[in-house]
Design a protein around this motif. Structure first.
Motif, mmCIF file in Angstrom:
data_model
loop_
_atom_site.group_PDB
_atom_site.id
_atom_site.type_symbol
_atom_site.label_atom_id
_atom_site.label_comp_id
_atom_site.label_asym_id
_atom_site.label_seq_id
_atom_site.Cartn_x
_atom_site.Cartn_y
_atom_site.Cartn_z
ATOM 1 N N LEU A 172 0.816 -1.209 0.000
ATOM 2 C CA LEU A 172 0.000 0.000 0.000
ATOM 3 C C LEU A 172 0.854 1.266 0.000
ATOM 4 C CD1 LEU A 172 -2.683 1.477 0.141
ATOM 5 C CD2 LEU A 172 -2.658 1.153 2.634
ATOM 6 N N THR A 180 -7.161 6.216 -8.401
ATOM 7 C CA THR A 180 -7.059 6.038 -6.959
ATOM 8 C C THR A 180 -5.932 5.051 -6.658
ATOM 9 O OG1 THR A 180 -8.512 4.115 -6.739
ATOM 10 C CG2 THR A 180 -9.577 6.296 -6.834
ATOM 11 N N VAL A 181 -5.614 4.942 -5.397
ATOM 12 C CA VAL A 181 -4.523 4.055 -4.996
ATOM 13 C C VAL A 181 -4.836 2.597 -5.349
ATOM 14 C CG1 VAL A 181 -5.339 3.663 -2.628
ATOM 15 C CG2 VAL A 181 -2.880 3.580 -3.133
ATOM 16 N N ASP A 182 -6.118 2.242 -5.380
ATOM 17 C CA ASP A 182 -6.490 0.868 -5.708
ATOM 18 C C ASP A 182 -6.413 0.573 -7.204
ATOM 19 O OD1 ASP A 182 -6.901 0.090 -3.088
ATOM 20 O OD2 ASP A 182 -8.978 0.759 -3.080
ATOM 21 N N ASP A 183 -6.217 1.615 -8.027
ATOM 22 C CA ASP A 183 -6.029 1.412 -9.457
ATOM 23 C C ASP A 183 -4.585 1.059 -9.800
ATOM 24 O OD1 ASP A 183 -8.698 2.007 -10.172
ATOM 25 O OD2 ASP A 183 -8.254 4.159 -10.082
ATOM 26 N N ARG A 196 2.233 1.762 -3.461
ATOM 27 C CA ARG A 196 1.166 2.159 -4.382
ATOM 28 C C ARG A 196 0.763 3.615 -4.169
ATOM 29 N NH1 ARG A 196 -3.543 -0.283 -3.510
ATOM 30 N NH2 ARG A 196 -2.942 -1.634 -1.771
ATOM 31 N N GLN A 197 0.716 4.052 -2.898
ATOM 32 C CA GLN A 197 0.363 5.435 -2.623
ATOM 33 C C GLN A 197 1.437 6.383 -3.152
ATOM 34 O OE1 GLN A 197 -2.625 6.645 -0.989
ATOM 35 N NE2 GLN A 197 -1.779 8.455 -2.039
ATOM 36 N N TRP A 225 -0.994 -8.227 -8.457
ATOM 37 C CA TRP A 225 -2.056 -7.596 -7.656
ATOM 38 C C TRP A 225 -2.691 -6.503 -8.493
ATOM 39 C CZ3 TRP A 225 -3.884 -2.986 -5.962
ATOM 40 C CH2 TRP A 225 -4.812 -3.013 -4.908
ATOM 41 N N GLY A 226 -4.020 -6.379 -8.360
ATOM 42 C CA GLY A 226 -4.752 -5.324 -9.043
ATOM 43 C C GLY A 226 -5.703 -5.881 -10.082
ATOM 44 N N GLU A 227 -6.773 -5.135 -10.330
ATOM 45 C CA GLU A 227 -7.812 -5.569 -11.256
ATOM 46 C C GLU A 227 -7.683 -4.935 -12.635
ATOM 47 O OE1 GLU A 227 -11.569 -4.877 -9.440
ATOM 48 O OE2 GLU A 227 -11.251 -6.329 -7.814
ATOM 49 N N LYS A 228 -6.822 -3.911 -12.770
ATOM 50 C CA LYS A 228 -6.687 -3.232 -14.049
ATOM 51 C C LYS A 228 -5.428 -3.687 -14.786
ATOM 52 C CE LYS A 228 -9.416 0.929 -13.276
ATOM 53 N NZ LYS A 228 -10.182 0.439 -12.133
#
Length: 232
Positions: free
Chosen positions: A3, A52-55, A6-7, A67-70
């Motif tokens: 995290l 966003t950080v989750d992207d 990623r941030q 890791w990640g959906e994109k």
């Protein structure tokens, strides 16, 4: 997963946008966790305003998403090639900033004409050779990284943290993602200054004297650097 990295990579990508060196979804930044052997990188085609950080996507040095959906950036294989070749770097940035791209399209290195560039790059900003057609057909993005690596066979990537890819645009790197972005912004400003200088002179000016270049670079980056307030 990762995290904090990623941030940091999200913040670095947004800084590219804030500094005005990218448009729309152009450009990308990554950062690496060397211990884990994992890279956080911008997702492909996602607008900066919506990111966003989750992207942010995590890939390994073999370009596999862990890791990640994109989908990761289309330039991912260039980033991983640089991380494999330059173990001292911790972040990579790529833009299509106007003046740096103009020099890349001219297939010309940016000469070190003054002390501003010398403060951050130990000489000219090199330009790669054009990519061979067979490499483009086989794996364009890896070939881009390989072209940069070939150009740096006799150069120190820590002392020259930026490059132009012929016909394409600039890449930069640094100790982390934020440092890579800083070098991308500096590269664009150096390219703009060089463009203006050549225009005003009406010819190719003489480069900055080596002894002045060395003085300016060493005072910020040498083993006994004395620029700034130092560490307390």
């Amino acid at each position: 997963m990762l995290l904090q990295l990623r941030q940091a990579v999200l913040d670095a990508n947004l800084e590219l946008n804030r500094r005005g060196v990218v448009l729309y979804t152009w450009g990308n930044v990554s950062g690496i966790d060397r211990e884990a052997g994992l890279i956080a990188i911008k997702p492909s085609g996602v607008d900066y305003a919506a990111m966003t950080v989750d992207d942010i996507v995590i890939v390994n040095l073999d370009n596999e998403v862990v890791w990640g959906e994109k989908k990761p950036s289309s330039d991912t294989r260039t980033h991983t090639a640089l991380y494999r070749a330059f173990p001292q770097i911790g972040g990579v940035a790529h833009t299509h900033s106007t003046h740096a791209v103009a020099w890349a399209q001219a297939r010309r290195a940016i000469p070190c004409l003054g002390t501003t560039q010398a403060d951050y790059c130990a000489g000219e900003v090199p330009c790669t050779a054009p990519l061979p057609p067979e490499e483009v057909r086989r794996d364009y993005e890896t070939a881009t990284g390989d072209a940069i690596i070939r150009r740096f066979q006799a150069l120190d990537p820590a002392a020259v943290p930026m490059v132009l890819v012929a016909g394409h645009g600039p890449f930069s790197w640094g100790t982390d993602a934020d440092d890579a972005v800083r070098n991308a912004v500096i590269l664009e400003e150096a390219a703009r200054m060089a463009t203006l200088t050549v225009t005003i002179a009406g010819r190719d000016p003489e480069p900055l004297e080596d002894y002045v270049l060395d003085y300016h670079y060493e005072r910020k980056h040498g083993p006994n650097a004395w620029y700034g307030q130092g560490k307390k």
